[in-house]
Enzyme design. Structure first.
Site, mmCIF file in Angstrom:
data_model
loop_
_atom_site.group_PDB
_atom_site.id
_atom_site.type_symbol
_atom_site.label_atom_id
_atom_site.label_comp_id
_atom_site.label_asym_id
_atom_site.label_seq_id
_atom_site.Cartn_x
_atom_site.Cartn_y
_atom_site.Cartn_z
ATOM 1 N N ASN A 1 0.719 -0.880 -0.336
ATOM 2 C CA ASN A 1 0.146 0.031 0.027
ATOM 3 C C ASN A 1 1.391 1.370 0.334
ATOM 4 O OD1 ASN A 1 0.818 0.223 2.603
ATOM 5 N ND2 ASN A 1 -0.738 -0.022 3.511
ATOM 6 N N LYS A 2 2.702 1.007 -0.036
ATOM 7 C CA LYS A 2 3.317 2.142 -0.171
ATOM 8 C C LYS A 2 2.833 2.917 -1.590
ATOM 9 C CE LYS A 2 3.641 1.906 4.372
ATOM 10 N NZ LYS A 2 3.310 0.831 4.711
ATOM 11 N N LEU A 3 4.277 4.446 -1.458
ATOM 12 C CA LEU A 3 3.726 4.553 -2.972
ATOM 13 C C LEU A 3 4.653 3.769 -3.750
ATOM 14 C CD1 LEU A 3 4.046 8.716 -2.921
ATOM 15 C CD2 LEU A 3 5.783 7.270 -4.114
#
Length: 381
Positions: free
Chosen positions: A195-197
């Site tokens: 879910n990170k950038l």
């Protein structure tokens, strides 16, 4: 084709976004058969990370939590030590303190940046020094990608010889005064969760200007195995090294890091322009000198409309929305933990939420979300 009543697909909060460049690195891993947590791709990922962030040394590991755990080991945190950290964060910022048998002391956030309140930290350091109860380390979290004022924190902590660890799990690509998030701390932990950038599919990294610290972390991440011809272990380590397949995905993701930051910031600004004038809606500003990656587009509602109804209504329309982090001092797993302040964090939890921020969102997706928010505000305010 979207209607104004419901999305035909779920608009997720922050899904992975592959660029297509990952495939060449993954193919190289399979071609060379370096699929284990070793090999040239793993080293290349660490090197690419340093080139794009300005850090000198890095070790890639299995998760951001593992990176933070290694940071505490490198700082010499042991059973009975105190470690200070913000209460307004995800539990992965606090759990490694418990792993080490240390005692967390939680601090409120400031109302502007939402990061740990440095005024409280400075005040409590003076008191702790008088009681001979100084912490072994202070963890600063770059919340939702907003870089903490590490220069200020380091200046505060230096006179007490307290280690400063940056939990920059959410802040890849963020900068403050031209320096990458986490730069200036004794070491910084990053996450590449799905879910990170940018993502490696699951993984993390520990970075520092201290070469010996990073090499010790690398040693610990490989079961603390001595460099001899047999298996020799003088201390306990961990199976924390990142796999080459994950690193290969990360190499491709790093190639588009700046594009991803630009797009996240654009989504945030579009929400702000469209929704910022609604009654009770407020978007957090950047402190002077900061350039946040805007990992998630977050806002507060000032209690209007009712937050639970707001989020349920968005989800019914196919829009994933979530509340902000629940403060750690309110978590059952940390019942009884010492907390300094806490009212700001509690208020943010009661009134704040996250909107979809994925970089593969279309303009139509953005407009659909904004239209839905406006409608809900008008109906249940």
């Amino acid at each position: 084709m979207k209607t104004q009543t419901q999305s035909p697909y779920r608009i997720l909060l922050s899904p992975p976004h592959m660029s297509g460049r990952e495939r060449k690195y993954v193919d190289e891993v399979f071609a060379t058969n370096f699929v284990a947590p070793a090999g040239p791709i793993l080293s290349r990922f660490e090197q690419m990370f340093c080139e794009r962030t300005g850090f000198s040394h890095a070790v890639a590991v299995s998760s951001g939590t593992a990176a933070l755990h290694l940071a505490l080991r490198c700082a010499g945190v042991e059973r009975g030590d105190r470690v200070w950290a913000p209460t307004f964060t995800f539990i992965a910022s606090i759990a490694p303190i418990i792993y080490q048998g240390a005692t967390p002391v939680l601090f409120d956030c400031d109302a502007h940046s939402w990061n740990i309140d440095l005024g409280l930290v400075e005040e409590e350091l003076k008191k702790a020094a008088q009681r001979n109860e100084l912490p072994k380390a202070i963890i600063a979290v770059d919340l939702y990608g907003m870089p903490c004022d590490l220069e200020h924190l380091k200046a505060i902590a230096a006179s007490y010889e307290v280690a400063v660890i940056a939990d920059s799990a959410e802040a890849i690509g963020s900068r403050r005064e031209g320096k990458h998030a986490g730069f200036g701390a004794d070491c910084a932990a990053f996450s590449f969760n799905g879910n990170k950038l940018i993502t490696t599919g699951g993984g993390g990294l520990l970075a520092s200007e201290d070469e010996k610290l990073v090499e010790y972390a690398r040693f610990l991440s490989q079961q603390a195995r001595a460099p001899v011809l047999h298996y020799e272990h003088e201390e306990i380590g961990y199976n924390y090294r990142m796999s080459s397949i994950n690193a290969a995905v990360g190499c491709g993701q790093l190639e588009v890091l700046e594009e991803r930051v630009t797009r996240r910031r654009e989504i945030f600004e579009n929400y702000r322009k469209s929704l910022g004038s609604l009654p009770g809606i407020r978007f957090p500003d950047e402190p002077a000198g900061a350039r946040a990656n805007r990992w998630l587009s977050v806002l507060t509602t000032n209690g209007r409309p009712d937050l639970a109804k707001f989020i349920l209504s968005l989800n019914e329309l196919g829009i994933e929305a979530r509340r902000l982090w629940k403060p750690m001092h309110l978590q059952g797993a940390l019942k009884g933990v010492n907390v300094i302040g806490g009212s700001v964090a509690e208020r943010l939890f009661e009134t704040g939420l996250c909107l979809p921020s994925g970089t593969d969102m279309t303009k139509a997706d953005e407009e659909f979300v904004a239209t839905a928010v406006k409608k809900i505000v008008s109906e249940i305010a």
